[in-house]
Scaffold this active site. Sequence first.
Site, short mmCIF file in Angstrom:
data_model
loop_
_atom_site.label_atom_id
_atom_site.label_comp_id
_atom_site.label_asym_id
_atom_site.label_seq_id
_atom_site.Cartn_x
_atom_site.Cartn_y
_atom_site.Cartn_z
N TYR A 172 0.82 -1.21 0.00
CA TYR A 172 0.00 0.00 0.00
C TYR A 172 0.85 1.26 0.00
CZ TYR A 172 -4.30 -2.62 0.47
OH TYR A 172 -5.35 -3.45 0.23
N ASP A 175 -2.21 -36.13 3.72
CA ASP A 175 -3.10 -36.91 2.86
C ASP A 175 -2.25 -37.64 1.83
OD1 ASP A 175 -5.38 -36.00 4.13
OD2 ASP A 175 -5.75 -34.38 2.68
N GLU A 211 -0.91 -32.57 8.38
CA GLU A 211 -1.46 -31.62 7.41
C GLU A 211 -2.77 -31.03 7.91
OE1 GLU A 211 -2.06 -33.27 3.51
OE2 GLU A 211 -3.13 -31.50 2.79
#
Lengths: 362, 601
Positions: A99, A247, A195
């Site tokens: 910004y 996973d 995870e």
Amino acid sequence: MSSKDLDAVARRQLVGIAETWYDQFTEGRIPSVTLPTRTKQNIEYDEASEVWKYGERGTTRTANSEKSALHILKMAYVIGFLKQQLQESRSSTLREMYYISEGWKRAKFSAQDESNMLVEDLEIITELSREAFHLRPEEDGASVYGPLRLKETTKRGVRDIHCQQDVGEAGYPIPNNVENIEFVEHDAKFIIAMETGGMYARLMENGFDEEHDAILVHLKGQPARSTRRMLRRMNQDLGLPVVIFTDGDPWSYRIYASVAYGSIKAAHMSEILATPAAQFIGVQPSDISDYNLPSDKLTEGDIAALKSELTDPRFDTEYWRRQIKLQLEMGLKSEQQAFASRGLDFVTKEYLPARLGEMGIL
Amino acid sequence: MALAEKLAAQQRSISVAEFFEKNKHLLGFDSPTRGIITTIKEAVDNSLDACEEAEVLPDIFVSIVKTEKDVLRIAVEDNGPGILPEKVPFVFGKLLYGSRFHQIRQSRGQQGIGISAAVLYAQLTTGIPAKVWSRTDAREPAHLFELMIKTEKNEPEILRHEEVEWDRTHGTRIEIEFTGTMAAKKRLIDYLRYTAVVNPHARIQADIDGEFYSFDRGSEEVITPPEAIAPHPHGIEFGTLKRMASVSSDDVETFLINSFSRLGKKSAEQMLSIAGIKGTRKAKGLSAEQLKVLLDAMQTVNVPPPPASLCLSPIGEEMIVQGLEKEFQMDFVRARTRKAQVFSGHPFIVETALGYGGKLDSEGQGQLLRFANRVPLLYQQGACAITNAVSEVNWKAYNLSQQGLPTGPVLILVHVASTNVPFTSESKDAVAAIPEIEREIVLALQDLGRELKTFINKRERSKLAETRARAICSIIPDIAGKVAEIVERPIPDIAPIEGQIMRKIIARKTTRDGTVELSVHNYTRSPAELMLYLISADDAAAADQPPDFTDAFGDEFNKVWKITIEPESHWRVHYPGQGGGSLDIRGVDEKMKVVVDLDVQ
């Protein structure tokens, strides 16, 4: 090194870049900057540190086209901004800097990705992390739960925390700057990083940490820098083995790879972020058939990702080639929670102890 | 009664008018919107043909007025030779009446159906008779007719005929009223614009539902009308040969030499010997069998192609470019007229043009303008051999992207001129796939494609050099400033870098703290003599080098400095002021100059 000294180093390094350009100007040369090519083709294994770093391939940007000239101009503005920030002992976030660039006229960033990349470029050139420039990450770190006592220097003083007794069910949240943590004592045999929040809660509920003297870490998907730094420090400073539980799909293998080998995006930081000794515990493609886990079909995207991993130097090991090829043959993937199909305790009573035994950790 | 007799009682001959009344679509009257375009197209084609024959520059006026709900009055008026009063009823009130059907030469109209079909369509939808004004000479009176067609007989019915006052000294005006809508207005305007492109000698003005359009003349050159030629022995059909032989009073050899184009004594003898026919026999006396053998023999003997320059009237490269430039603003336009070729005994010429950039739409497919005998083809683009040939060209080889047709700011014009354009149907919307024609189109476009590629490459290079120069002139100084600030040292001199990269003449304006600085750097290897122009609100009277010329210009001042700068050196001037305005240098090759205004961010 005191923080004052560290600031001086950062300032010197940043101004050094500008000095190079200044010298180029006075020698009548067009300013330029050389950066390593940031692709998976250009990361190399470094024997000494056991992590993957950028290789020799570099790209030189010379200010003789509008695009490259703008890039260098923006870099000069960022350097000027960081120099001032270090001088005034202030800090800001990447988003804030984005910004602030609104006021930089031509040097203003068009998107935050652009400013993030530029800061990473500066990290590479200076061999310093962005924290050294007083740039804070916005992403929050993950959490730790287990038999570990530490001291954290916070803005409100030093806090003494036990990661089992002094925390709630969410665990101890890893702060942005892990360097402010001092490990006091622990009673753990290993660290298991997961995870998903579901698995973190499952292990906690089943008392896995107490039964096996384990420190549980919730990665929250692709782990933030501070989480990776925390894992590395626990591994190095406490001498604890680290296992990664994700996973069973190509995206999750990349989570493991970024913890163990470093990420392509932050290969310049591998030495402080990666934990080369981290081992993959599962879900392994072979588990899907061995335990007859409920599974989903691989999507086209999954298959492409797996194939791309076969050409990724970080996965170029016997173990991963076998597992990935097996998965491509099966065409299936499974989630961590798929073990629940065999009962809520299966994962903590059967799967993990068996795997930890195999891996020589238990 | 036997069935055959019953059936026979119902059988009778059908007039052409009756046939087309039931099969309007064959002539392009399949919908009310198309009806308007077809009518105007037929009338304008006739006008252009007539003007060409009379060798006058066409001045055509088209109007469409809504008379009541759904009824449109269409009028087309020209300054052509007019039509003799006794012929008017037949031209407009009888189908298949025309002068051009039996002639072998390029013309817009061919079968003589078009305009009378429009009259037929009008009487079908509104029942209002067509009105025709015609005057053949200033000394003759103008005649006004009101006409309809007796469909069962295909004969004109004159409802009114009188001599009237008319402001045109010669010409024809037709007024037809039928039901229709203005839905195809855009296509109609396109038709007029495209017609203007390939007929740059014509002035076409149109008043469409109160809106006025004008397509002015791009050329004052009268077109020489093509001349009719005798049929060519190659590709002639048996029926035609038989008919021609039956009306001849010559012996076969003379018949062959006189009735066919490019057929001399030597080839006539050769044909007759192959056919085994004596040259002294009367052509009229030959049997059907003998004519068949003769026809075959005529095909085997080599005869030069028909004299295309006589019977065809290509637009010409220069005129096509003029026509396109008149109607489209483009950065690049080139045209190619191929040499005449022959298919089935019919001579034809392919002309193409390629336009690029400018105001052409840069998104999506390029624009394809198809023409046959100077008439725009508006419908059935997909079924047309022209489209097919354009898609066959590998446009990617010429730096254009392609999806069938090339995409981007491209315009392709293809004109096929022939004594017998092979249309796919009577409505004359699409050219049939004749390999000879397609091949010519592809060759012509490839030729133009190579030129376009050179143009695009050159432009890309100069564009690159331009953005590079601008970037360097405006961004590098910013870098130098920022870098100097960071290292806390004076701003380095960047002139050597600019010179090194550019080798150009750079004029620059910067305004800081109320002081305007103008500088001109000569980074070339030769001295430069130039004028620096600046129009801004400052009068620059207090400049350290006053302008050689100042001129008040509203509330702005036009200032000119005459400067001579040696190679590798520069010139500078300062004066108190607010900056802004516009800066330019003259006297320097466009490619060598860079003007940078640092007041503008």
